[in-house]
Design an enzyme around this catalytic site. Sequence first.
Site: not given
Ligand SMILES: Cc1ncc(COP(=O)(O)O)c(C=O)c1O
Length: 316
Positions: A159
């Site tokens: 991330k």
């Molecule tokens: C690109 C992306 N995909 C998926 C998610 C969903 O991830 P999470 O459930 O860990 O927040 C996020 C958010 O963080 C994101 O930025």
Amino acid sequence: MSLSKTEKIWHNGKFIRWDDANIHVLSHVVNYGSGVFEGIRCYHTEQGPAIFRLREHMQRLLNSAHIYRMDPKFSVDELSKAALELVQANKVDACYVRPLIFRGYGDVGVDPTTCPIEVYLACWEWGKYLGEEAIRSGIDVCVSSWNRPAPNTLPQMAKAVANYMNSQLIKMEAKSNGYAEGIALDVNGYVSEGSGENIFVLMIDSLITPPLANSSLPGITRNSIVTICHDLGIPVAEQTIQREALYIADEVFFTGTAAEITPVRSVDHIKVGAGTRGPVTKRIQDDFFAITSGKKPDRHGWLSPVGAPANAPALR
Ligand SMILES: Cc1ncc(COP(=O)(O)O)c(C=O)c1O
């Protein structure tokens, strides 16, 4: 996401004032996007605020840093404890917690290794990302003309701050065309995810979600939804999804820390199912929100109560 200022921010192990959390314009992250981060929700429960899947978020943060050869010198336990102390110190209830690790001020070359690693945690009060109404009735989305980065370009298991330049293109295009959100395809044209959400599709009583190899983030809400589906006896599997499956699906929904579980009622102006939140989506939402609000027992230990030690047993 409007920002409502709190008092304190945690920086490299110490609390500083919100207004003092500044960096130099020539910091490596500003010039080259060399940062990783998290977004975590702290929910209001009757027993007080509680952070959702705190350790899993901190583990993903450290994984993201590891991929980019950054060593923040803090463990999952230390970062989790710091997040709980931060929410308590700022006297907020339901809020959003933003951990950030980045390469700071030191050198302006592309090689980042001489720049210091900075670790920050901030939090602020925050409501629903796509709105209360979106959670109930769903949103209208499009398939983006922007793809997710191909494998072995920008790693999607991290991330990373830089990935969100791609997310911004998806989001801005969608909004300027009148949609609430965009769905990105991967480099081969298969469904990947939203600009900041994972995606689930219901086809003939089975839920499917793209595998991580379709350039999607290992979402923590995604993982929670798979667990809830197992609990509720809803068949769920990772499966590559063609674009056209979105049009003929019975239900589609996004998952994410920000979006929580947001139904999709149309894709490219084509109605999904009945064009409103579907019954399977609602069943999953009901269970998820009952757990995160503390109304149902926290059967998987997902909530870390603020004011209790980081390794204390979860709310039950
Ligand atoms: C690109 C992306 N995909 C998926 C998610 C969903 O991830 P999470 O459930 O860990 O927040 C996020 C958010 O963080 C994101 O930025």
